[in-house]
Design a protein around this motif. Structure first.
Motif, PDB file in Angstrom:
ATOM      1  N   TRP A 103      42.178  -0.669  11.805  1.00  7.77           N
ATOM      2  CA  TRP A 103      43.059   0.483  11.990  1.00  7.77           C
ATOM      3  C   TRP A 103      44.414   0.056  12.553  1.00  7.77           C
ATOM      4  O   TRP A 103      45.447   0.665  12.243  1.00  7.77           O
ATOM      5  CB  TRP A 103      42.391   1.510  12.901  1.00  7.77           C
ATOM      6  N   LYS A 104      44.405  -0.996  13.359  1.00  6.79           N
ATOM      7  CA  LYS A 104      45.669  -1.541  13.844  1.00  6.79           C
ATOM      8  C   LYS A 104      46.502  -2.085  12.681  1.00  6.79           C
ATOM      9  O   LYS A 104      47.713  -1.829  12.583  1.00  6.79           O
ATOM     10  CB  LYS A 104      45.388  -2.661  14.846  1.00  6.79           C
ATOM     11  N   LEU A 143      35.150   1.834   9.534  1.00  2.00           N
ATOM     12  CA  LEU A 143      35.477   3.061  10.252  1.00  2.00           C
ATOM     13  C   LEU A 143      35.559   2.850  11.750  1.00  2.00           C
ATOM     14  O   LEU A 143      36.223   3.624  12.452  1.00  2.00           O
ATOM     15  CB  LEU A 143      34.441   4.146   9.925  1.00  2.00           C
ATOM     16  N   THR A 144      34.888   1.828  12.256  1.00  2.00           N
ATOM     17  CA  THR A 144      34.856   1.589  13.704  1.00  2.00           C
ATOM     18  C   THR A 144      35.527   0.276  14.085  1.00  2.00           C
ATOM     19  O   THR A 144      35.379  -0.176  15.226  1.00  2.00           O
ATOM     20  CB  THR A 144      33.403   1.583  14.208  1.00  2.00           C
ATOM     21  N   ASP A 145      36.257  -0.333  13.157  1.00  3.94           N
ATOM     22  CA  ASP A 145      36.917  -1.608  13.421  1.00  3.94           C
ATOM     23  C   ASP A 145      38.332  -1.344  13.939  1.00  3.94           C
ATOM     24  O   ASP A 145      39.221  -0.949  13.169  1.00  3.94           O
ATOM     25  CB  ASP A 145      36.963  -2.444  12.146  1.00  3.94           C
ATOM     26  N   PRO A 146      38.602  -1.547  15.217  1.00  2.10           N
ATOM     27  CA  PRO A 146      39.943  -1.245  15.755  1.00  2.10           C
ATOM     28  C   PRO A 146      41.040  -2.115  15.159  1.00  2.10           C
ATOM     29  O   PRO A 146      42.178  -1.656  15.001  1.00  2.10           O
ATOM     30  CB  PRO A 146      39.790  -1.483  17.258  1.00  2.10           C
ATOM     31  N   LEU A 201      46.207  -1.236   9.553  1.00  2.00           N
ATOM     32  CA  LEU A 201      46.616  -0.105   8.714  1.00  2.00           C
ATOM     33  C   LEU A 201      47.802   0.621   9.343  1.00  2.00           C
ATOM     34  O   LEU A 201      48.735   1.041   8.627  1.00  2.00           O
ATOM     35  CB  LEU A 201      45.436   0.846   8.527  1.00  2.00           C
ATOM     36  N   GLY A 202      47.792   0.762  10.660  1.00  2.00           N
ATOM     37  CA  GLY A 202      48.922   1.396  11.338  1.00  2.00           C
ATOM     38  C   GLY A 202      50.197   0.578  11.223  1.00  2.00           C
ATOM     39  O   GLY A 202      51.282   1.131  10.986  1.00  2.00           O
TER      40      GLY A 202
END
Length: 308
Positions: A84-85, A78-81, A87-88
């Motif tokens: 999320w990058k 949840l806090t791993d940038p 995933l984006g």
């Protein structure tokens, strides 16, 4: 005399009944015995790795040392940038490349279904051939073709007077390069699926639409697209699953670069597991990805099925 005969015959009848029931039970169990080897192999090579991966996701891996941390790996997501990058980046490919590819596949299928087209079999084979090319092989092919310094594509653009394109060294063009590779590889495959459905549609529907004065576009919009809706759902779900698991193309063509612009969830999972040897976190990524795929699959099925 009669009583004695009946009494003597009872044990034999009972024994026959028991043997009959045993034979019937054996017949009922026979199919399960035939599929038992497949079930055992499925349990060993599918269920056990899935269960072990979940158990592994509850540990932190430090070299050969594993420490039980519970849900820490999932909270870390949840806090791993970078997660999320990744995933984006995957979402961009899913939202942009997949609709373009499926639209091209529908148009190609309609063209291949034309009555005036000659050598249909040969042309269909030509469009389907990219699908049988290995993922690594065609990834390397596109990496060579799109090489910014010595690639054939930039050489051809130079002949036309255009400036060279930084295909694999610019964040935007690297994404476009991967999208082009995916489109080349999978468009013909999806077109063949659509074509098989088109050939099963009744010609009466098109004749009735033509009698009502519908032009080519209206026949396509009101007859072809509704008829293709079941296979559009199939290809959309399959393409979604494949895109969310995307690994080979970014690994071979860009290795996630430049500036992590082409890192996908699958590539990020691989890096954590086999580059940093953090198998616990990699397993957590795998389970998070499975949940995302499941949610998107359910949403797509419910939405498009209701539209059918």
């Amino acid at each position: 005399m009669t009583t004695a005969t009946v009494t003597a015959a009872e044990p034999a009848a009972l024994r026959a009944g028991r043997h009959g029931r045993r034979g019937l039970n054996g017949m009922k169990a026979a199919p399960y015995l035939w599929v038992l080897p497949a079930l055992v192999l499925f349990a060993i090579f599918k269920l056990y790795p899935i269960a072990w991966s979940f158990w592994l996701s509850l540990f932190r891996t430090d070299g050969a040392l594993q420490t039980f941390t519970g849900t820490a790996n999932y909270r870390r997501l949840l806090t791993d940038p970078l997660f999320w990058k990744a995933l984006g980046n995957t979402a961009i490919i899913l939202v942009v490349q997949v609709p373009v590819m499926l639209a091209l596949a529908i148009g190609l299928a309609v063209a291949l279904n034309s009555a005036v087209l000659r050598f249909k079999g040969l042309i269909r084979l030509g469009f389907f051939l990219p699908m049988i090319t290995g993922l690594v092989a065609y990834g390397m092919l596109f990496a060579v073709l799109l090489n910014p310094q010595s690639g054939l594509v930039n050489w051809f653009l130079g002949l036309l007077g255009a400036d060279p394109v930084p295909w694999l060294t610019d964040t935007l063009w690297a994404r476009i390069a991967i999208g082009l590779a995916l489109t080349w590889h999978y468009t013909g495959y999806n077109a063949v699926i659509y074509l098989s459905r088109l050939q099963a549609l009744p010609q009466d529907h098109y004749d009735a639409a033509a009698v009502d004065g519908a032009g080519a576009w209206n026949r396509f919009r009101h007859v072809t697209i509704p008829g293709l809706r079941p296979v559009i759902l199939l290809t959309l779900v399959m393409s979604t699953i494949g895109t969310l698991q995307l690994f080979d193309e970014p690994f071979v063509m860009t290795n996630g670069g430049p500036d992590n612009s082409t890192v996908t969830v699958g590539l990020y999972l691989y890096n954590n597991g086999f580059k940093f040897f953090d198998f616990g976190y990699a397993s957590a990524i795998a389970y998070a990805l499975a949940v995302i795929i499941g949610i998107l699959g359910v949403v797509q099925f419910r939405f498009l099925r209701e539209k059918a």
